[in-house]
Design an enzyme around this catalytic site. Structure first.
Site, short mmCIF file in Angstrom:
data_model
loop_
_atom_site.label_atom_id
_atom_site.label_comp_id
_atom_site.label_asym_id
_atom_site.label_seq_id
_atom_site.Cartn_x
_atom_site.Cartn_y
_atom_site.Cartn_z
N HIS A 123 3.19 1.11 3.13
CA HIS A 123 4.15 2.06 3.70
C HIS A 123 4.74 1.42 4.96
O HIS A 123 4.08 0.60 5.61
CB HIS A 123 3.38 3.33 4.05
CG HIS A 123 4.21 4.47 4.53
ND1 HIS A 123 4.68 4.57 5.81
CD2 HIS A 123 4.64 5.60 3.89
CE1 HIS A 123 5.36 5.70 5.95
NE2 HIS A 123 5.35 6.35 4.80
N ASP A 200 -5.23 1.61 5.66
CA ASP A 200 -4.37 2.78 5.76
C ASP A 200 -4.88 3.81 4.75
O ASP A 200 -4.67 3.68 3.55
CB ASP A 200 -2.92 2.38 5.47
CG ASP A 200 -1.97 3.58 5.45
OD1 ASP A 200 -2.45 4.73 5.54
OD2 ASP A 200 -0.76 3.36 5.34
N GLN A 203 -3.25 8.26 2.17
CA GLN A 203 -3.26 8.92 0.86
C GLN A 203 -4.69 9.05 0.33
O GLN A 203 -5.08 10.10 -0.17
CB GLN A 203 -2.42 8.12 -0.15
CG GLN A 203 -0.95 8.03 0.21
CD GLN A 203 -0.20 9.33 0.06
OE1 GLN A 203 -0.60 10.24 -0.66
NE2 GLN A 203 0.93 9.46 0.76
N LYS A 226 -1.20 15.46 5.56
CA LYS A 226 -1.41 15.25 4.11
C LYS A 226 -2.76 15.82 3.67
O LYS A 226 -3.02 16.00 2.49
CB LYS A 226 -1.33 13.76 3.78
CG LYS A 226 0.02 13.14 4.09
CD LYS A 226 0.09 11.71 3.62
CE LYS A 226 1.13 10.89 4.34
NZ LYS A 226 2.50 11.14 3.94
N CYS A 365 9.61 5.16 1.92
CA CYS A 365 9.16 4.35 3.06
C CYS A 365 8.40 3.11 2.59
O CYS A 365 7.43 2.68 3.24
CB CYS A 365 8.29 5.15 4.03
SG CYS A 365 9.13 6.50 4.82
N1 PLP Z 1 0.79 5.33 5.03
C1 PLP Z 1 0.98 5.91 3.86
C2 PLP Z 1 0.36 5.30 2.63
C3 PLP Z 1 1.70 7.10 3.76
O1 PLP Z 1 1.89 7.68 2.56
C4 PLP Z 1 2.25 7.66 4.94
C5 PLP Z 1 3.07 8.90 4.89
O2 PLP Z 1 3.87 9.08 4.01
C6 PLP Z 1 2.03 7.01 6.16
C7 PLP Z 1 1.30 5.84 6.17
C8 PLP Z 1 2.57 7.54 7.44
O3 PLP Z 1 1.97 8.71 7.80
P1 PLP Z 1 2.54 9.57 9.04
O4 PLP Z 1 4.03 9.63 8.87
O5 PLP Z 1 1.89 10.88 8.90
O6 PLP Z 1 2.15 8.86 10.27
#
Ligand code: PLP
Length: 407
Positions: A123, A200, A203, A226, A365
């Site tokens: 992401h 990360d 998910q 999430k 993203c």
């Molecule tokens: N990493 C992954 C795999 C995600 O799906 C997301 C959110 O869509 C993020 C990072 C970023 O999360 P946040 O926008 O809540 O900081």
């Protein structure tokens, strides 16, 4: 234990509303999940009866809010099976957590030519902070690609680690393909080469039990919205040794012990990394959300969602004009797809919306992954614990309508 999904659905008030005159079918959980009543009630209770700033006051409400807020640190530590709650830094979500590591840990120890290994599935939250280091201090980003099934071979990640690699930063579960990555094997291989690993978990932590001690990673980032919790809440697990190496990223109140005109000394970690007034109520809500999930049982959630994944996978496979991206055996209940013909993902999602079905359309993203897949945009149906096979059927019917309209 089988989960009582009807009962779970009743816990989420928004699920009983209609959208465009149709019952809501919420399949955009990968972007953000809905909130159970217990979380909404906890937020109301915190603001209406228990609110004050934390860590500062000596009065009753400040002590109460501090107690509730600090209690969440332990809840998060248990949720991730961290060795100690002192390894949990509370923050606004994964983006803040990864930026904190980029600025506080990686920046001071990386020079021009040093490398960071990423997967192509990351992401932007786990790409752009590393681009800052590339742009500003000449750090090199090495990419490891997925295979045709959307699997990431852990050995390929380990092989990409060279003498100049300072960090591996990898997703535990792709928000586009649903692929679950073997982060334990990657961590073992990286550590054997003396390289720390950031995972990360945005998910993965929603869909399966996570044990950071078993994975062995150095950093594990989660994001509250999430996890059926409030937006603006989150945390990062930082292994104690790494925390000792990390310098604070943001300065302000709370993270200091002493400030004079010419000097400053830091609070003890993890407070050293939590500058300013935090998302007090958001974090209290996150604690309740994690308790809610733990009450259902993360293993039960994983098993239920696996059956939902299988059902959705089989039904989508029956539509030979739908192209699903990623077929890993480890795939979770996240489906990114395109339809044969010229229909853009945005048009498909607009038609689905008319049927009450909420999906996401776009690049999610994850632009490097989309380029790797040869796609500009896909639709993504991402499931949560409250979704049902009947909702999969509604999705399929709505897709058939799209096919009729656009082919
Ligand atoms: N990493 C992954 C795999 C995600 O799906 C997301 C959110 O869509 C993020 C990072 C970023 O999360 P946040 O926008 O809540 O900081």
């Amino acid at each position: 234990m089988n989960l009582d999904i009807a009962k779970i659905r009743a816990d989420f008030p928004i699920l009983s509303r209609q959208v465009n005159g149709k019952p809501l079918v919420y399949l955009d959980n990968g972007a953000s999940a809905q909130k159970p009543q217990v979380v909404i009630d906890a937020i109301t209770q915190a603001y209406s009866q228990e609110y004050a700033n934390v860590h500062r006051g000596l009065h009753y409400l400040s002590n109460l809010a501090t107690e509730k807020y600090e209690g969440v640190r332990g809840t998060i530590a248990r949720f991730l099976n961290a060795g100690s709650e002192e390894e949990i830094i509370m923050n606004s979500g994964t983006t803040e957590g990864i930026n904190m590591v980029a600025y506080g840990w990686a920046m001071p120890r990386m020079e021009a030519g040093d490398e960071i290994v990423l997967s192509i599935m990351e992401h932007h939250a786990n790409i752009v902070p590393w681009h800052f280091l590339r742009e500003r201090q000449g750090v090199v980003i090495k990419w490891v690609e997925t295979d045709a099934r959307g699997d990431l071979d852990p050995q390929k990640v380990i092989d990409a680690i060279g003498p100049k690699t300072k960090l591996v930063a990898i997703t535990h579960m792709s928000n586009v393909l649903g692929t679950v990555v073997d982060v334990k094997a990657i961590t073992a291989g990286a550590h054997a080469k003396g390289v720390p690993v950031l995972v990360d978990g945005s998910q993965a932590a929603v869909h399966m039990p996570v044990d950071v001690q078993d994975i062995g990673c150095d950093f594990y980032a989660i994001t509250g919205h999430k996890l059926y919790g409030p937006s603006g809440s989150g945390a990062i697990y930082v292994r104690r040794e790494r925390m000792d190496e990390m310098r604070p990223f943001m300065g302000g109140g709370d993270m200091i012990r002493d400030v004079s005109r010419d000097n400053v000394t830091w609070n003890d970690p993890p407070m050293k990394f939590e500058a300013g007034t935090p998302g007090i109520v958001q974090m209290i809500g996150l604690g309740v959300a994690l308790d809610y999930m733990t009450g259902l049982g993360m293993q039960n959630i994983a098993e239920y969602e696996r059956s939902l994944r299988n059902y959705a996978r089989d039904r989508l496979a029956g539509l030979n004009w739908v192209q699903v991206q990623g077929h890993s055996d480890s795939k979770g209940a996240i489906f990114s797809f395109t339809l044969d013909g010229a229909a853009h993902a945005h048009d498909i999602s607009t038609v689905l919306d008319k049927k009450g079905v909420a999906v996401r359309a776009g690049a999610h993203c994850c632009m490097p992954l989309m380029e790797h897949l040869g796609q500009n945009a896909t639709c993504r149906a991402s499931f949560g614990v409250y979704n049902t096979s009947e909702e999969v059927d509604v999705l399929i019917d709505a897709l058939e309508l799209c096919h009729d309209l656009f082919s």
